[in-house]
Design a protein around this motif. Structure first.
Motif, PDB file in Angstrom:
ATOM      1  N   ALA A  84       0.823  -1.208   0.000  1.00  0.00           N
ATOM      2  CA  ALA A  84       0.000   0.000   0.000  1.00  0.00           C
ATOM      3  C   ALA A  84       0.858   1.260   0.000  1.00  0.00           C
ATOM      4  O   ALA A  84       0.591   2.205  -0.745  1.00  0.00           O
ATOM      5  CB  ALA A  84      -0.930  -0.009   1.216  1.00  0.00           C
ATOM      6  N   VAL A  88       0.752   3.863  -3.078  1.00  0.00           N
ATOM      7  CA  VAL A  88       0.338   5.256  -2.896  1.00  0.00           C
ATOM      8  C   VAL A  88       1.437   6.200  -3.377  1.00  0.00           C
ATOM      9  O   VAL A  88       1.166   7.176  -4.091  1.00  0.00           O
ATOM     10  CB  VAL A  88      -0.016   5.526  -1.422  1.00  0.00           C
ATOM     11  CG1 VAL A  88      -0.164   7.026  -1.164  1.00  0.00           C
ATOM     12  CG2 VAL A  88      -1.301   4.797  -1.042  1.00  0.00           C
ATOM     13  N   THR A 105      -9.445   5.357  -4.736  1.00  0.00           N
ATOM     14  CA  THR A 105      -8.650   4.719  -3.690  1.00  0.00           C
ATOM     15  C   THR A 105      -7.712   5.725  -3.034  1.00  0.00           C
ATOM     16  O   THR A 105      -7.565   5.736  -1.801  1.00  0.00           O
ATOM     17  CB  THR A 105      -7.850   3.543  -4.281  1.00  0.00           C
ATOM     18  OG1 THR A 105      -8.767   2.572  -4.811  1.00  0.00           O
ATOM     19  CG2 THR A 105      -6.974   2.882  -3.230  1.00  0.00           C
ATOM     20  N   ILE A 108      -9.690   7.750  -0.605  1.00  0.00           N
ATOM     21  CA  ILE A 108     -10.029   7.002   0.609  1.00  0.00           C
ATOM     22  C   ILE A 108      -8.811   6.900   1.524  1.00  0.00           C
ATOM     23  O   ILE A 108      -8.929   7.029   2.751  1.00  0.00           O
ATOM     24  CB  ILE A 108     -10.606   5.626   0.254  1.00  0.00           C
ATOM     25  CG1 ILE A 108     -11.923   5.798  -0.505  1.00  0.00           C
ATOM     26  CG2 ILE A 108     -10.820   4.779   1.507  1.00  0.00           C
ATOM     27  CD1 ILE A 108     -12.489   4.512  -1.079  1.00  0.00           C
ATOM     28  N   PHE A 109      -7.641   6.708   0.957  1.00  0.00           N
ATOM     29  CA  PHE A 109      -6.421   6.754   1.773  1.00  0.00           C
ATOM     30  C   PHE A 109      -6.275   8.125   2.429  1.00  0.00           C
ATOM     31  O   PHE A 109      -5.881   8.226   3.597  1.00  0.00           O
ATOM     32  CB  PHE A 109      -5.186   6.445   0.915  1.00  0.00           C
ATOM     33  CG  PHE A 109      -4.846   4.987   0.799  1.00  0.00           C
ATOM     34  CD1 PHE A 109      -4.562   4.220   1.926  1.00  0.00           C
ATOM     35  CD2 PHE A 109      -4.785   4.364  -0.440  1.00  0.00           C
ATOM     36  CE1 PHE A 109      -4.226   2.876   1.827  1.00  0.00           C
ATOM     37  CE2 PHE A 109      -4.462   3.026  -0.554  1.00  0.00           C
ATOM     38  CZ  PHE A 109      -4.181   2.272   0.578  1.00  0.00           C
ATOM     39  N   GLU A 113      -8.156   5.914   5.892  1.00  0.00           N
ATOM     40  CA  GLU A 113      -8.397   4.476   5.917  1.00  0.00           C
ATOM     41  C   GLU A 113      -7.108   3.710   5.613  1.00  0.00           C
ATOM     42  O   GLU A 113      -6.235   4.194   4.891  1.00  0.00           O
ATOM     43  CB  GLU A 113      -9.463   4.090   4.888  1.00  0.00           C
ATOM     44  CG  GLU A 113     -10.848   4.619   5.198  1.00  0.00           C
ATOM     45  CD  GLU A 113     -11.521   3.900   6.356  1.00  0.00           C
ATOM     46  OE1 GLU A 113     -10.935   2.941   6.900  1.00  0.00           O
ATOM     47  OE2 GLU A 113     -12.635   4.309   6.722  1.00  0.00           O
ATOM     48  N   PRO A 115      -5.237  -0.015   4.158  1.00  0.00           N
ATOM     49  CA  PRO A 115      -5.393  -0.758   2.903  1.00  0.00           C
ATOM     50  C   PRO A 115      -6.481  -1.825   2.949  1.00  0.00           C
ATOM     51  O   PRO A 115      -6.924  -2.285   1.898  1.00  0.00           O
ATOM     52  CB  PRO A 115      -4.014  -1.384   2.686  1.00  0.00           C
ATOM     53  CG  PRO A 115      -3.375  -1.410   4.031  1.00  0.00           C
ATOM     54  CD  PRO A 115      -3.895  -0.209   4.748  1.00  0.00           C
ATOM     55  N   GLN A 117      -9.471  -1.234   3.881  1.00  0.00           N
ATOM     56  CA  GLN A 117     -10.734  -0.555   3.596  1.00  0.00           C
ATOM     57  C   GLN A 117     -10.595   0.556   2.565  1.00  0.00           C
ATOM     58  O   GLN A 117     -11.486   1.384   2.426  1.00  0.00           O
ATOM     59  CB  GLN A 117     -11.306   0.035   4.889  1.00  0.00           C
ATOM     60  CG  GLN A 117     -11.591  -0.985   5.976  1.00  0.00           C
ATOM     61  CD  GLN A 117     -12.631  -2.014   5.556  1.00  0.00           C
ATOM     62  OE1 GLN A 117     -13.542  -1.715   4.789  1.00  0.00           O
ATOM     63  NE2 GLN A 117     -12.499  -3.239   6.054  1.00  0.00           N
ATOM     64  N   SER A 118      -9.505   0.588   1.841  1.00  0.00           N
ATOM     65  CA  SER A 118      -9.225   1.718   0.950  1.00  0.00           C
ATOM     66  C   SER A 118      -9.811   1.561  -0.437  1.00  0.00           C
ATOM     67  O   SER A 118      -9.797   2.508  -1.225  1.00  0.00           O
ATOM     68  CB  SER A 118      -7.715   1.907   0.822  1.00  0.00           C
ATOM     69  OG  SER A 118      -7.116   0.730   0.297  1.00  0.00           O
ATOM     70  N   MET A 155      -7.674  -3.824  -1.935  1.00  0.00           N
ATOM     71  CA  MET A 155      -7.046  -2.542  -1.617  1.00  0.00           C
ATOM     72  C   MET A 155      -7.455  -1.449  -2.602  1.00  0.00           C
ATOM     73  O   MET A 155      -7.581  -0.284  -2.230  1.00  0.00           O
ATOM     74  CB  MET A 155      -5.523  -2.690  -1.603  1.00  0.00           C
ATOM     75  CG  MET A 155      -4.794  -1.483  -1.024  1.00  0.00           C
ATOM     76  SD  MET A 155      -3.019  -1.563  -1.316  1.00  0.00           S
ATOM     77  CE  MET A 155      -2.923  -0.871  -2.972  1.00  0.00           C
ATOM     78  N   THR A 156      -7.686  -1.818  -3.861  1.00  0.00           N
ATOM     79  CA  THR A 156      -8.069  -0.818  -4.863  1.00  0.00           C
ATOM     80  C   THR A 156      -9.456  -1.056  -5.438  1.00  0.00           C
ATOM     81  O   THR A 156     -10.075  -0.123  -5.946  1.00  0.00           O
ATOM     82  CB  THR A 156      -7.070  -0.796  -6.037  1.00  0.00           C
ATOM     83  OG1 THR A 156      -6.992  -2.110  -6.616  1.00  0.00           O
ATOM     84  CG2 THR A 156      -5.694  -0.358  -5.567  1.00  0.00           C
TER      85      THR A 156
END
Length: 302
Positions: A84, A88, A105, A108-109, A113, A115, A117-118, A155-156
């Motif tokens: 993650a 990113v 994604t 969300i990061f 959040e 990884p 829940q991202s 993750m995505t």
């Protein structure tokens, strides 16, 4: 390292790179008129989605898979937090195309959040297409492979059907590495049981079309990124060309649409029965990330 595992990973990246130039051309007749029979790497349109890329580069799908491969090499196994962080960092500064799933994604990061829940709610098959490095690294640990394939996808792409598709194709490639023929490996992977994805329906549609012309079959299934259209097309490619990787990846590109995601998965499963020497040398030589891929594969073994 198993030579087949190395060929599997290279074939997946090659499937992506071959699609780069014609990627997302949805009119198969226009694609053929413009590019002819695509049997090698083609530079993308300078005004298109992948502007700035060169022939033999990866699409944004392949570039994200390179991040996963590097994380596996540096960590000696799958580490979701490390993947993650690397993902990113790469995508925040990425100078290529940023798709909707990636944009969501990253947001969300930004909300804090982790990884787990991202992931976006995208149902694009691309989220499942990155799994070849995991199959290589975890080829002796099927439960660990399944868990990692699902986690990297979620993750995505936090969409149940995409997550289960990643498990399905990871199981199929694992089966081919173990000595099964690709078609049989698909059938056995489908027996694992999936709560949300209609794997049996997609499998039957793809297998039933194995004798059809690829451009026509994928045109009938749908050329889009969305999983319900893309899955039968990938299965068709594997079943029709299980012993002919060059035809598999070439005809995938000629079918148009999201050929990059299809090519990564079909290349992985069909490539898992080969050795690197069985892959066309022009494809290996022209793959611009080849040195990095092979270096990371060696590190995974160490």
């Amino acid at each position: 390292m198993s030579a087949k595992a190395q060929a599997m990973v290279l074939a997946s990246f090659i499937g992506d790179a071959l699609a780069l130039g014609p990627h997302w051309e949805y009119d198969a007749a226009a694609l053929r008129e413009r590019f002819g029979e695509v049997t090698g790497y083609v530079a993308p349109d300078p005004a298109g989605y992948h502007a700035g890329k060169k022939a033999g580069d990866q699409t944004h799908y392949g570039d994200q898979t390179l991040v996963l491969l590097r994380s596996l090499a540096e960590r000696g196994g799958f580490d979701l937090e490390d993947f993650a962080a690397k993902w990113v960092a790469r995508m925040r500064s990425y100078d290529g195309y940023i798709d909707g799933a990636t944009r969501m994604t990253l947001k969300i990061f930004d909300f804090g959040e982790g990884p787990e829940q991202s992931g976006s709610n995208s149902n694009d098959l691309a989220g499942a297409s990155r799994v070849a490095p995991l199959v290589c690294a975890l080829r002796h640990d099927l439960p660990g492979l399944v868990a990692a394939a699902r986690a990297q996808t979620k993750m995505t792409h936090n969409h149940a059907q995409v997550i289960e598709a990643a498990e399905f194709f990871a199981r199929a490639a694992w089966g081919v590495l173990a000595g099964k023929k690709p078609r049989r490996a698909l059938e056995e992977a489908a027996e694992a049981g999936y709560a949300s994805a209609p794997i049996d329906r997609w499998l039957r549609a793809g297998l039933d079309a194995a004798d059809e012309d690829t451009v026509a079959a994928i045109g009938r299934f749908g050329r889009s990124c969305h999983i319900d259209e893309a899955m039968p097309g990938v299965i068709h490619l594997i079943a029709r060309y299980e012993r002919d990787l060059p035809a598999c990846l070439t005809q995938n590109v000629m079918a148009g649409g999201d050929s990059a995601a299809r090519g990564m998965l079909a290349g992985m499963v069909c490539g898992a029965r080969l050795a690197p020497g069985d892959i066309p040398q022009a494809w290996l030589a022209g793959l611009r990330a080849r040195a990095a891929i092979e270096s990371d594969l060696r590190a995974i073994v160490r």
